[in-house]
Scaffold this motif. Sequence first.
Motif, PDB file in Angstrom:
ATOM      1  N   ASP A  28     -13.833  23.075 -16.252  1.00  0.00           N
ATOM      2  CA  ASP A  28     -13.543  22.085 -15.216  1.00  0.00           C
ATOM      3  C   ASP A  28     -14.497  22.186 -14.033  1.00  0.00           C
ATOM      4  N   TRP A  29     -14.871  23.420 -13.661  1.00  0.00           N
ATOM      5  CA  TRP A  29     -15.705  23.562 -12.457  1.00  0.00           C
ATOM      6  C   TRP A  29     -17.098  23.000 -12.667  1.00  0.00           C
ATOM      7  N   ARG A  32     -16.976  19.598 -11.319  1.00  0.00           N
ATOM      8  CA  ARG A  32     -16.895  19.625  -9.861  1.00  0.00           C
ATOM      9  C   ARG A  32     -18.251  19.964  -9.245  1.00  0.00           C
TER      10      ARG A  32
END
Length: 224
Positions: A28-29, A32
Amino acid sequence: MSRVHDMGGRFGDGAVVPEPEGEVFHTDWHGRALALTLAAGSLGKWNIDVSRHARECLAPKDYTAFSYYEKWIGGLAALLVDTGVLDRDELAGQTQAQISALAVKKLSADQVAAVLARGGPADRQSDIAQAFQVGDAVVTRRIAENALVSGGHTRLPTYAAGARGTILRYHGTHILPDSNAHGLGEAPEPLYAVVFPASELWQHPEHPKDEVVLDLWQSYLAPV
């Protein structure tokens, strides 16, 4: 001088492992990290070539240890401090957060899709005449370094330095990264797709009849 990020065609780094079909981010990061980089770019404090050079300027020990998106975050952190958007204490979360004067430039959620779709076109008008035509034989500079700034950003990879190729396509005139990355202006000049046989780039290519196509600026090239 060798550049730690200039890894194309280098031996000893192992095989290239293709990404799984349909997989965009491993965690997920990663998504981001991409979003933060694009959002910060909208502040208008740097251009794409400055951003690329910031990643190239990471310490060699960090560059070799970092994953792809760790390099992005490392380069972004340096840019935020170097351009005065944040200071080191703010970046480290050691001071009270303040509303920045740059907040008026932030992208709202409803703006993002249109901004990404518009992109950042790099084609520009230029007074520099087109020197080569499709089918012309050319040779790249023997030294791949930036000719304007010592140790500066360039899009000519070391493995293609001094190689002979053929003009495959003319792209028009585009911003010169070697200048644009260092505050020297856009300096647009003709840009070409140049095709090289693998045997011209490597001494013992696994597939000698393979070809590599590179987009190269006119100042990188000379007639054969």
